[in-house]
Design a protein around this motif. Structure first.
Motif, short mmCIF file in Angstrom:
data_model
loop_
_atom_site.label_atom_id
_atom_site.label_comp_id
_atom_site.label_asym_id
_atom_site.label_seq_id
_atom_site.Cartn_x
_atom_site.Cartn_y
_atom_site.Cartn_z
N ARG A 64 0.85 -1.19 0.00
CA ARG A 64 0.00 0.00 0.00
C ARG A 64 0.88 1.24 0.00
NH1 ARG A 64 -5.49 0.98 3.46
NH2 ARG A 64 -5.97 3.06 2.65
N VAL A 65 0.55 2.19 -0.86
CA VAL A 65 1.24 3.48 -0.91
C VAL A 65 0.18 4.56 -0.79
CG1 VAL A 65 2.67 5.05 -2.27
CG2 VAL A 65 3.13 2.59 -2.32
N GLU A 90 10.99 5.50 6.04
CA GLU A 90 10.44 6.81 6.35
C GLU A 90 9.61 7.30 5.15
OE1 GLU A 90 10.70 8.58 9.22
OE2 GLU A 90 11.60 6.74 10.02
N PRO A 91 8.63 8.16 5.37
CA PRO A 91 7.83 8.66 4.25
C PRO A 91 8.68 9.41 3.23
CG PRO A 91 6.76 9.13 6.34
CD PRO A 91 8.14 8.65 6.68
N PHE A 92 8.19 9.39 1.98
CA PHE A 92 8.81 10.10 0.87
C PHE A 92 7.91 11.27 0.47
CE2 PHE A 92 11.97 7.08 0.62
CZ PHE A 92 12.64 7.00 -0.60
N PRO A 93 8.45 12.25 -0.26
CA PRO A 93 7.58 13.30 -0.81
C PRO A 93 6.49 12.68 -1.69
CG PRO A 93 9.88 13.94 -1.01
CD PRO A 93 9.87 12.51 -0.55
N ALA A 94 5.29 13.23 -1.61
CA ALA A 94 4.14 12.65 -2.30
C ALA A 94 4.31 12.61 -3.81
CB ALA A 94 2.87 13.42 -1.94
N ASP A 95 5.09 13.56 -4.37
CA ASP A 95 5.24 13.58 -5.82
C ASP A 95 6.27 12.58 -6.33
OD1 ASP A 95 7.48 14.85 -4.85
OD2 ASP A 95 7.17 16.73 -5.92
N THR A 96 6.78 11.70 -5.45
CA THR A 96 7.67 10.61 -5.88
C THR A 96 7.06 9.25 -5.55
OG1 THR A 96 8.91 10.68 -3.80
CG2 THR A 96 9.73 12.04 -5.61
N ALA A 97 5.74 9.16 -5.59
CA ALA A 97 5.07 7.92 -5.18
C ALA A 97 5.46 6.73 -6.06
CB ALA A 97 3.55 8.11 -5.21
N LEU A 98 5.56 6.92 -7.37
CA LEU A 98 5.89 5.80 -8.25
C LEU A 98 7.31 5.27 -7.99
CD1 LEU A 98 5.20 3.84 -10.54
CD2 LEU A 98 6.00 5.59 -12.16
N PRO A 99 8.35 6.11 -7.97
CA PRO A 99 9.67 5.57 -7.62
C PRO A 99 9.69 4.91 -6.25
CG PRO A 99 9.89 7.81 -8.47
CD PRO A 99 8.43 7.54 -8.33
N PHE A 100 8.96 5.46 -5.30
CA PHE A 100 8.89 4.88 -3.96
C PHE A 100 8.27 3.48 -4.02
CE2 PHE A 100 7.44 5.96 0.67
CZ PHE A 100 8.48 5.18 1.17
#
Length: 303
Positions: A64-65, A90-100
Motif C-alpha cells: 500500500r502506498v 520513512e515517508p517520501f515526498p508525495a510527488d515521488t510515489a511511483l519511484p517509492f
C-alpha cells in the motif's frame, strides 16, 4: 486479462479498495493506493501486465502506498510505503510515489525471496541463452539493458537475476526499468518508440524516469532462460567497446558480491554461483556508446 483491459476509472477505484492483483514473473502483487496520479501512471506503465481480481487469491506481496495520517497529507505532502501492514521506510515526498513504490517492491523481493539466489544484475535473453549484467549503480547497467531490449533482446529483469538453485535457470521478473539523469534523454533519442513515464526530479538518486518493458518481454515472462554469459559493464564516456575475458575465480568473487542474499543462502548459494561459473563465460566490458555496445554484445551472442 491485462491492466489495460480495465477502464482507467475502474482501475483507480479497484486500486483504492485493493481489489486487483498484478503479476510480474513468478510473483503476485496486491496493490492498494488512493493516489489518483499513481493510479494513472500504473495504468500506463503496467498496462501490458496480467492482472486478476484479488478476492480469495494468494498474493506474495500486499503493498500500500498512501498519505500517512496527520498534517503531512496537506503540509508538504508525503506518502508512506506499507507492506503486510508494516512501514519499513520513512515517508517520501508525495510527488515521488511511483519511484517509492518501485524501490519498495524491489526491497520486498530482495529481503524475502530466498528460494532463489538473487543476483543484482540485469538479465536479457536471445535464442534461449541469457546474458547477465551484474553491476553497481552508475555503471550504465539499466541504460544498456534498455538499449538491448529495444534491439531485439528479451528483458528478463533490470534489477534481479532470479537464479533457480535446482536447475540453474533464470526466471524472468521484467519490472519497469528506472533510468536516471542524462540516461533519460539518451534513451529517448536511442529508442523513440520507448514508453517512458514522467520524470521525477530531485529524488535520492537524482532525476528518475521509468521505461516500460517491451510487449514481448512481458508476454513471455513465464519462460526461463539458460545463463550463457556474465558481463560486467562499465560505462566510460567516449571509450570504444572493449570486452575482456575474466577468469572464473575473479568472476565468482564479483558475482557473489553482487547478490542480495548470497550470505543468507549459505552452501546453496555457493553451489549455485559455482555451477554458474562452470556453465558460462565471464567478461569485463567497457563501453562509451550504446550502438557500439549493442553491436559488441550481439556479436558475442552470435558467436
Amino acid at each position: 486479462m491485462i491492466v489495460a483491459d480495465v477502464p482507467p476509472g475502474e482501475w483507480a477505484a479497484g486500486l483504492r479498495a485493493g481489489r486487483f492483483d498484478v503479476g510480474c514473473g513468478p510473483f503476485r502483487f496486491r496493490l492498494r493506493s488512493r493516489l489518483a496520479a499513481l493510479a494513472s501512471q500504473l495504468h500506463t506503465l503496467y498496462g501490458l501486465y496480467p492482472m486478476a481480481p484479488a478476492a480469495g487469491a494468494f498474493a506474495d506481496f500486499h503493498i500500500r502506498v498512501d498519505h500517512p495520517p496527520g498534517l503531512r497529507r496537506w503540509l508538504r505532502p508525503q506518502v508512506q510505503f506499507r507492506t503486510d501492514g508494516e512501514a519499513p521506510f520513512e515517508p517520501f515526498p508525495a510527488d515521488t510515489a511511483l519511484p517509492f513504490l518501485e524501490w519498495g517492491s524491489n526491497w520486498c523481493v530482495a529481503t524475502r525471496m530466498d528460494g532463489y539466489l538473487l543476483l543484482h544484475a540485469a538479465v536479457l535473453e536471445r535464442a534461449g541463452r541469457a546474458l547477465l549484467l551484474p553491476a553497481w549503480p552508475g555503471s550504465g547497467k539499466s541504460t544498456l539493458a534498455a538499449a538491448l531490449m529495444f534491439r531485439g533482446w528479451r528483458l528478463l529483469s533490470d534489477e534481479f537475476g532470479l537464479l533457480r538453485p535446482d536447475d540453474g535457470l533464470l526466471d524472468p521478473f521484467p519490472r519497469l526499468i528506472p533510468l536516471k539523469n542524462v540516461s533519460i534523454g539518451v534513451m529517448r533519442r536511442f529508442a523513440p518508440q520507448a514508453v517512458i513515464g514522467p520524470v521525477f526530479p530531485k529524488t535520492r538518486k537524482g532525476d528518475v524516469a521509468h521505461v516500460r518493458p517491451s510487449a514481448d518481454s512481458v508476454a513471455r515472462m513465464d519462460e526461463p532462460a539458460r545463463p550463457a554469459w556474465v558481463v560486467y559493464p562499465n560505462f566510460q564516456a567516449g571509450k570504444p567497446p572493449r570486452l575482456v575475458p575474466l577468469a572464473r575465480e575473479r568472476s565468482f568473487l564479483k558475482l557473489s558480491g553482487n547478490s542480495f542474499n548470497y550470505e543468507r543462502t549459505g552452501l546453496r548459494g555457493f553451489e549455485s554461483v559455482a555451477r554458474l561459473m562452470d556453465t558460462t563465460r565471464s567478461y569485463l566490458f567497457e563501453y562509451g556508446d550504446l550502438d557500439a555496445a549493442v553491436a559488441t554484445l550481439d556479436a558475442l551472442a552470435a558467436a
